[in-house]
Design a protein around this motif. Structure first.
Motif, short mmCIF file in Angstrom:
data_model
loop_
_atom_site.label_atom_id
_atom_site.label_comp_id
_atom_site.label_asym_id
_atom_site.label_seq_id
_atom_site.Cartn_x
_atom_site.Cartn_y
_atom_site.Cartn_z
N PRO A 23 0.82 -1.21 0.00
CA PRO A 23 0.00 0.00 0.00
C PRO A 23 0.86 1.26 0.00
CG PRO A 23 -0.91 -1.61 1.49
CD PRO A 23 0.40 -2.18 1.01
N ALA A 24 0.43 2.25 -0.76
CA ALA A 24 1.27 3.41 -1.07
C ALA A 24 1.57 4.24 0.16
CB ALA A 24 0.59 4.26 -2.12
N ALA A 25 2.86 4.62 0.33
CA ALA A 25 3.25 5.61 1.34
C ALA A 25 2.97 7.00 0.81
CB ALA A 25 4.72 5.45 1.69
N TYR A 26 2.91 7.12 -0.51
CA TYR A 26 2.53 8.36 -1.16
C TYR A 26 1.69 8.00 -2.38
CZ TYR A 26 6.08 7.51 -4.76
OH TYR A 26 6.81 6.97 -5.77
N THR A 27 1.06 9.00 -2.95
CA THR A 27 0.21 8.79 -4.12
C THR A 27 0.67 9.75 -5.21
OG1 THR A 27 -1.64 8.25 -2.67
CG2 THR A 27 -2.16 8.73 -4.98
N ARG A 28 0.95 9.21 -6.39
CA ARG A 28 1.43 10.03 -7.49
C ARG A 28 0.25 10.57 -8.28
NH1 ARG A 28 6.21 12.35 -8.53
NH2 ARG A 28 7.43 10.41 -8.40
N LEU A 29 0.13 11.88 -8.32
CA LEU A 29 -0.86 12.55 -9.17
C LEU A 29 -0.13 12.93 -10.45
CD1 LEU A 29 -3.77 13.69 -9.43
CD2 LEU A 29 -2.88 15.84 -8.52
N GLY A 30 -0.31 12.10 -11.49
CA GLY A 30 0.48 12.31 -12.68
C GLY A 30 -0.22 11.90 -13.94
N PHE A 31 0.28 10.85 -14.58
CA PHE A 31 -0.22 10.43 -15.87
C PHE A 31 -1.71 10.12 -15.84
CE2 PHE A 31 4.32 9.16 -15.88
CZ PHE A 31 4.74 10.09 -16.81
N THR A 37 2.13 16.41 -16.47
CA THR A 37 3.38 17.10 -16.76
C THR A 37 4.07 17.62 -15.51
OG1 THR A 37 2.02 19.02 -17.29
CG2 THR A 37 2.84 17.73 -19.13
N TYR A 38 3.46 17.47 -14.35
CA TYR A 38 4.04 17.90 -13.08
C TYR A 38 4.41 16.73 -12.18
CZ TYR A 38 2.59 22.65 -14.22
OH TYR A 38 2.43 23.86 -14.82
N MET A 39 3.66 15.64 -12.27
CA MET A 39 3.96 14.43 -11.51
C MET A 39 4.04 14.69 -10.00
SD MET A 39 4.08 12.13 -13.86
CE MET A 39 4.85 10.73 -13.05
N GLU A 40 3.00 15.32 -9.45
CA GLU A 40 2.99 15.64 -8.03
C GLU A 40 3.02 14.38 -7.16
OE1 GLU A 40 0.72 19.88 -7.21
OE2 GLU A 40 -0.13 18.02 -6.50
N LYS A 41 3.69 14.48 -6.03
CA LYS A 41 3.66 13.43 -5.01
C LYS A 41 2.77 13.90 -3.87
CE LYS A 41 7.20 11.04 -3.72
NZ LYS A 41 8.54 10.68 -3.19
N LEU A 42 1.69 13.17 -3.63
CA LEU A 42 0.78 13.48 -2.53
C LEU A 42 1.12 12.60 -1.34
CD1 LEU A 42 -2.56 13.64 -4.55
CD2 LEU A 42 -1.05 15.54 -3.93
N ASN A 43 1.00 13.16 -0.15
CA ASN A 43 1.33 12.42 1.06
C ASN A 43 0.22 11.44 1.41
OD1 ASN A 43 3.80 13.90 1.64
ND2 ASN A 43 2.47 15.62 2.10
N TYR A 242 0.98 28.09 -1.11
CA TYR A 242 0.00 27.08 -0.75
C TYR A 242 -0.49 27.20 0.69
CZ TYR A 242 2.03 24.73 -4.83
OH TYR A 242 2.49 24.42 -6.09
N GLU A 243 -1.66 26.60 0.93
CA GLU A 243 -2.14 26.23 2.25
C GLU A 243 -2.33 24.72 2.26
OE1 GLU A 243 -5.67 28.41 3.17
OE2 GLU A 243 -4.77 30.36 2.70
N TYR A 244 -2.20 24.07 3.44
CA TYR A 244 -2.12 22.61 3.51
C TYR A 244 -3.13 22.02 4.49
CZ TYR A 244 2.38 23.73 1.40
OH TYR A 244 3.36 24.24 0.59
N ASP A 245 -3.43 20.72 4.27
CA ASP A 245 -4.24 19.99 5.25
C ASP A 245 -3.31 19.32 6.26
OD1 ASP A 245 -3.20 17.71 4.04
OD2 ASP A 245 -5.12 17.04 3.20
N ASP A 246 -3.88 18.52 7.17
CA ASP A 246 -3.06 17.93 8.23
C ASP A 246 -2.19 16.78 7.75
OD1 ASP A 246 -5.03 16.04 7.86
OD2 ASP A 246 -5.83 16.14 9.89
N LYS A 247 -2.33 16.38 6.48
CA LYS A 247 -1.46 15.37 5.88
C LYS A 247 -0.26 16.03 5.18
CE LYS A 247 -4.16 11.61 6.40
NZ LYS A 247 -3.75 10.37 7.10
N GLY A 248 -0.30 17.35 5.07
CA GLY A 248 0.75 18.06 4.35
C GLY A 248 0.50 18.17 2.87
N ASN A 249 -0.72 17.88 2.42
CA ASN A 249 -1.09 18.08 1.02
C ASN A 249 -1.77 19.43 0.85
OD1 ASN A 249 -0.21 15.54 0.01
ND2 ASN A 249 -2.01 14.60 0.96
N TRP A 250 -1.52 20.09 -0.26
CA TRP A 250 -2.07 21.43 -0.41
C TRP A 250 -3.57 21.39 -0.70
CZ3 TRP A 250 -4.47 23.39 -4.72
CH2 TRP A 250 -4.14 22.89 -5.98
N ILE A 251 -4.27 22.35 -0.09
CA ILE A 251 -5.72 22.47 -0.29
C ILE A 251 -6.07 23.79 -0.96
CG2 ILE A 251 -6.40 20.90 1.57
CD1 ILE A 251 -6.74 23.35 3.38
N LYS A 252 -5.10 24.71 -1.02
CA LYS A 252 -5.31 25.97 -1.72
C LYS A 252 -3.98 26.43 -2.30
CE LYS A 252 -6.83 30.79 -1.16
NZ LYS A 252 -7.37 31.81 -0.22
#
Length: 273
Positions: A23-31, A37-43, A242-252
């Motif tokens: 199970p993923a320690a992170y989630t790739r927001l990409g393809f 074209t940015y390949m973000e890593k989400l926590n 950015y602003e972030y949630d409690d996981k460290g992922n941006w929400i704004k």
């Protein structure tokens, strides 16, 4: 974010993780998403992420959210559509749906796995599958070949050959047309955190095309993007905060484009337990 898709939907490059994994320690927001074209890593183990874009209105030293940006306006300024991306517990994308400002569906990417390996993707618009890909993985379950078909006539359009991953610094993919003739090639360079830092295009004739570089903040999200033309002249820049949630992922995000406009993006996440 700025939409860096070079070709139209017909030739979206297509790579997705299909490794057999824990199970993923992170989630790739990409393809297959607007962030391909940015390949973000989400926590963490993200189950879904929804993003909407708004015009930013100056207020004091910052900005407040204005009107929703329309699809036509997004096309005009070259920014990504609103979307919802859904993932499985392994961190692999299940689907990504793009929406207009009225919440009407623009298009949908759907991904099918068998034995925890990606085997097929489908692109749908107007309730019709327009294109699909047959995916071939190597012995470790890594994607190596994508065969891209026009679903309406079931005809091969092109093939994409993939080498490398962000975990070993570079990913290269090579386009071929339906006859096997090579076309454009793309090089992605990642840093030791698996964050995309550079993408370089090589054209069919072997000359270098456009490129861009990305810089990151302490949270691992892109805060500066610089885009270059084929002659290495700067064509545009963006800066993001950015602003972030409690996981460290941006929400704004407040994204300032040097072309003179500012946009605000907002996200909502759901997470696996």
């Amino acid at each position: 974010m700025k939409n860096l898709t070079i070709f139209l939907v017909l030739v979206l490059f297509a790579v997705a993780s299909c490794k057999e994994q824990e199970p993923a320690a992170y989630t790739r927001l990409g393809f297959f998403t607007p962030y391909q074209t940015y390949m973000e890593k989400l926590n963490g183990k993200v189950e879904s992420v929804t993003e909407k874009g708004y015009w930013a209105i100056p207020e004091g030293e910052s900005y407040i959210k204005g009107a929703r940006i329309t699809k036509a306006e997004l096309d005009s300024i070259g920014y990504t559509y609103d979307y919802k991306a859904v993932f499985d517990a392994d961190g692999d994308l299940v689907s990504c749906t793009s929406y207009d400002e009225n919440e009407d569906v623009i298009d949908i990417w759907s991904l099918l796995k068998e034995n925890n390996r990606l085997v097929r993707t489908e692109f749908k618009s107007d309730d019709t599958v327009r294109y699909y890909q047959r995916v071939t993985c190597d012995a470790e379950g890594n994607p190596r070949l994508y065969e891209y078909y026009n679903a309406l006539v079931d005809t091969l359009v092109r093939k994409d050959e993939i080498t490398g991953f962000e975990t070993n610094d570079t990913t290269v993919w090579q386009y071929y047309n339906y006859t096997g003739e090579p076309g454009a090639r793309f090089l992605l360079v990642f840093n030791d955190l698996g964050l995309l830092t550079t993408r370089q295009t090589t054209l069919k004739d072997g000359t270098e095309g456009s490129s861009y570089t990305l810089k990151y903040n302490e949270m691992g999200f892109q805060n500066e993007a610089t885009f270059y033309d084929k002659d290495k002249n700067i064509s545009s820049r963006t800066a993001s905060s950015y602003e972030y949630d409690d996981k460290g992922n941006w929400i704004k995000v407040i994204c300032k484009d040097d072309k003179g406009f500012v946009v605000i993006g907002e996200r909502i996440y759901t997470y696996f337990d």
